[in-house]
Design a protein around this motif. Structure first.
Motif, PDB file in Angstrom:
ATOM      1  N   LEU A 288       1.086   4.072  -2.921  1.00 48.00           N
ATOM      2  CA  LEU A 288       0.740   5.466  -2.631  1.00 48.00           C
ATOM      3  C   LEU A 288       1.838   6.414  -3.116  1.00 48.00           C
ATOM      4  CD1 LEU A 288      -0.860   5.335   0.932  1.00 48.00           C
ATOM      5  CD2 LEU A 288      -1.979   6.011  -1.186  1.00 48.00           C
TER       6      LEU A 288
ATOM      7  N   TRP B 242      -6.588  15.896   4.376  1.00 47.80           N
ATOM      8  CA  TRP B 242      -7.116  14.540   4.154  1.00 47.80           C
ATOM      9  C   TRP B 242      -7.065  13.717   5.434  1.00 47.80           C
ATOM     10  CZ3 TRP B 242      -4.420  13.065  -1.128  1.00 47.80           C
ATOM     11  CH2 TRP B 242      -5.174  13.612  -2.180  1.00 47.80           C
TER      12      TRP B 242
ATOM     13  N   ALA C 235       0.832  -1.210   0.000  1.00 40.70           N
ATOM     14  CA  ALA C 235       0.000   0.000   0.000  1.00 40.70           C
ATOM     15  C   ALA C 235       0.866   1.258   0.000  1.00 40.70           C
ATOM     16  CB  ALA C 235      -0.929  -0.012   1.206  1.00 40.70           C
ATOM     17  N   LEU C 236       1.917   1.283   0.820  1.00 41.53           N
ATOM     18  CA  LEU C 236       2.788   2.460   0.889  1.00 41.53           C
ATOM     19  C   LEU C 236       3.530   2.683  -0.426  1.00 41.53           C
ATOM     20  CD1 LEU C 236       4.335   2.143   4.472  1.00 41.53           C
ATOM     21  CD2 LEU C 236       2.572   3.737   3.709  1.00 41.53           C
TER      22      LEU C 236
ATOM     23  N   PHE D 121      -2.488  16.614   2.154  1.00 41.30           N
ATOM     24  CA  PHE D 121      -2.308  15.429   3.004  1.00 41.30           C
ATOM     25  C   PHE D 121      -2.840  15.673   4.408  1.00 41.30           C
ATOM     26  CE2 PHE D 121       1.542  13.609   0.517  1.00 41.30           C
ATOM     27  CZ  PHE D 121       0.671  12.959  -0.333  1.00 41.30           C
TER      28      PHE D 121
ATOM     29  N   MET E   9       1.587   6.661  -6.860  1.00 40.11           N
ATOM     30  CA  MET E   9       0.421   7.413  -7.292  1.00 40.11           C
ATOM     31  C   MET E   9       0.601   8.917  -7.063  1.00 40.11           C
ATOM     32  SD  MET E   9      -3.536   6.920  -6.077  1.00 40.11           S
ATOM     33  CE  MET E   9      -3.211   7.559  -4.426  1.00 40.11           C
ATOM     34  N   PHE E  10       1.113   9.282  -5.880  1.00 34.25           N
ATOM     35  CA  PHE E  10       1.245  10.705  -5.556  1.00 34.25           C
ATOM     36  C   PHE E  10       2.345  11.378  -6.366  1.00 34.25           C
ATOM     37  CE2 PHE E  10      -0.705   9.649  -1.257  1.00 34.25           C
ATOM     38  CZ  PHE E  10      -1.942  10.144  -1.631  1.00 34.25           C
TER      39      PHE E  10
END
Length: 438
Positions: free
Chosen positions: A187, A243, A183-184, A240, A190-191
C-alpha cells in the motif's frame, strides 16, 4: 515578498478535490473494495447448483468418505452400469468410480465420469481431499486399529507461537502478521507512486500552459513547491478518510444484508436437510474471540499510527523529487530518464519484503528500514513482528532529515527548471541548477 505557501496550499487542495476524477475515485474505490469481498461469495450463493454423484466403490475402502453437503449429494450404487444409466436418465450429474488395483506411480487413481457439465476444478479438489482423508484413515486403521478421532488428531500439526515477553503470553499469529506486513508495504509503495506521479504531472501541465509564469511572479519557488506538496498531502489524507468511512459503512450495510440472507437460508435448510444444525453459540463466541485475539496481537492502533507516519514521510520525500522532475521537463514523455532513480528504491523496498518476512530482525531488514528511500515500505513490513523503539526513532529521524534535504535540493532545481523552456533537461543541467546562485 510575503509567505504565500498557505495560498498555494489552498489552491492546490481545492483544485484537486473539485475534480471529477477525484470525486469518482473517492466514491468508486470503497465500492470496489467491498464488492471484491462480497460479490464472489454472493455469486457462488446465487449461481451454485447442487450436484448429485453416483459413487461406485469397488475397493470397500471409502465407506462414509463422501458426505452430503450444501452443494453436493453422494449416493452409492451397485456398479458402473447402474451409475451410467442413472446419468443417462438424468438422476445423477456425475459418477465417481473407485476401482480395485488402480495405482499408478504410487498414486491411487479414481475416475469421475460426467454426462453434460464437466465438474469444476474446485469440486474435483474437494472430492480428492475427501477420498484421500478416508484412504489414509482406513489404511492406518487396518494396520493399527486407529479410530476417526485419533486420525483427526494426528493428521494435522499447527505450531502456536506464544510471546513470553508479555504477562498475557498472547499468541503471535505469525501467518496473519506476514499477510498484513506485505499488504502494508505494498500500500505504501502504491500510494507514494500514485500521488507522487500526480504532483509531477500537475507541475508539467502548469509549466506547459504557462500558468506558472503568473504564479512565480508573486510566489517564491520554494513556497510554491511546499504549497503543492503539502496541499497534495491534505488531498491524500482527505481521500483516505473518506475511503475509510465509506468502506466501513458499505461493509456494515453489506454484512447486515448478507447476514440476513445467510440466516434465512440456514433456517430454511433446517427444515429440509436432516441433521443440519446452526452454528453453536459457543463456536461463534470462539470465532469472535479469535478475531479479537488477532487484532490485539497486531496492535492495530499503533500499526495505523506508524502507517500514517511512514506514508507521510515517504510521500513528502518522494513528492518533492517528483515535482523537481516535473519542473525539469516540458512533456511527460521526457520524464523516463529521471524516473529510474526514483522508482528503483521503491521496487527494491517491495522485493525486500520477502526477506523481512523470513527474518524481520536480520541485517537486510534492518538496513532496509533505515535507508530513507526504502524505509517507508520495509519498516512497515517489520512493525507487525515487533521493532525496538530505538530503531523506530532512528528510522523516522533519518526519514524526516532526508525529506528536509530532498526538499531543499528539489527547490533549487524547481526554481530554475520551472521557467526553463525549449531545453531538454539532463543530469548535467540539474547539477548546474542546484549549484546556481541568484
Amino acid at each position: 515578498m510575503k509567505n504565500n505557501t498557505w495560498v498555494v496550499l489552498q489552491r492546490e487542495y481545492m483544485t484537486r478535490v473539485k475534480k471529477k476524477s477525484f470525486l469518482l475515485t473517492t466514491i468508486l474505490v470503497p465500492i470496489l473494495l467491498v464488492a471484491l469481498m462480497f460479490v464472489p461469495a454472493l455469486l457462488m450463493f446465487v449461481g451454485e447448483k447442487q450436484s448429485v454423484f453416483a459413487v461406485v466403490d469397488e475397493t470397500g475402502l471409502y465407506a462414509g468418505a463422501f458426505e452430503d453437503n450444501e452443494k453436493d449429494t453422494f449416493e452409492s450404487v451397485a456398479d458402473t452400469a447402474a451409475g451410467m444409466q442413472g446419468m443417462r436418465d438424468g438422476k445423477y450429474d456425475a459418477m465417481l468410480w473407485l476401482p480395485v488395483g488402480s495405482q499408478e506411480n504410487n498414486r491411487q487413481r479414481i475416475r469421475l465420469f460426467y454426462e453434460e457439465t464437466e465438474p469444476s476444478v474446485g469440486k474435483i479438489s474437494e472430492i480428492e481431499s475427501m477420498a484421500e482423508t478416508r484412504l489414509k484413515m482406513e489404511l492406518l486403521r487396518q494396520k493399527s486399529d486407529i479410530g476417526a478421532e485419533t486420525f483427526a488428531y494426528i493428521n494435522g500439526v499447527e505450531a502456536e507461537v506464544v510471546s513470553q515477553d508479555r504477562k498475557t503470553g498472547e499468541r503471535s499469529y505469525t501467518k496473519v502478521k506476514s499477510g498484513v506486513a506485505y499488504a502494508l508495504g505494498f500500500l505504501i509503495y502504491m500510494f507514494i507512486f500514485m500521488f507522487g506521479n500526480m504532483i509531477m504531472t500537475g507541475v508539467i501541465e502548469e509549466k506547459s500552459s504557462r500558468i506558472i509564469e503568473v504564479m512565480i511572479s508573486s510566489v517564491k519557488p520554494f513556497q510554491l513547491l511546499m504549497g503543492k506538496v503539502i496541499g497534495l498531502v491534505l488531498v491524500c489524507l482527505t481521500q483516505f478518510l473518506v475511503w475509510a468511512l465509506l468502506t466501513l459503512l458499505l461493509f456494515l450495510v453489506t454484512s447486515m444484508f448478507a447476514g440476513g440472507m445467510d440466516v434465512s437460508r440456514v433456517m430454511a435448510m433446517q427444515g429440509s436437510v436432516p441433521g443440519s444444525d446452526m452454528l453453536p453459540v459457543s463456536e461463534m463466541q470462539a470465532m469472535m474471540g479469535e478475531v479479537q485475539a488477532i487484532l490485539a496481537s497486531l496492535h492495530v492502533k499503533q500499526l495505523l499510527m506508524f502507517f500514517l507516519v511512514y506514508f507521510l514521510g515517504g510521500y513528502l520525500l518522494y513528492a518533492s523529487l517528483f515535482a523537481a522532475v516535473g519542473s525539469a521537463v516540458e512533456k511527460e514523455e521526457d520524464t523516463s530518464q529521471f524516473m529510474l532513480p526514483l522508482t528503483v528504491p521503491l521496487i527494491i523496498g517491495i522485493l525486500l519484503i520477502t526477506n523481512v518476512l523470513q527474518n524481520p530482525a536480520g541485517p537486510i531488514a534492518f538496513w532496509g528500514s533505515m535507508i530513507p528511500f526504502t524505509s517507508p515500505i520495509v519498516m512497515l513490513a517489520r512493525i507487525p513482528f515487533g521493532v525496538p523503539t530505538w530503531e523506530l526513532v532512528l528510522s523516522i529521524a533519518l526519514l524526516v532529515s532526508s525529506f528536509v534535504a530532498s526538499t531543499w535540493l528539489a527547490a533549487r532545481v524547481y526554481r530554475v527548471g520551472i521557467l526553463m523552456y525549449g531545453k531538454k533537461g539532463s543530469y548535467k543541467e540539474l547539477w548546474k541548477w542546484i549549484r546556481y546562485k541568484n
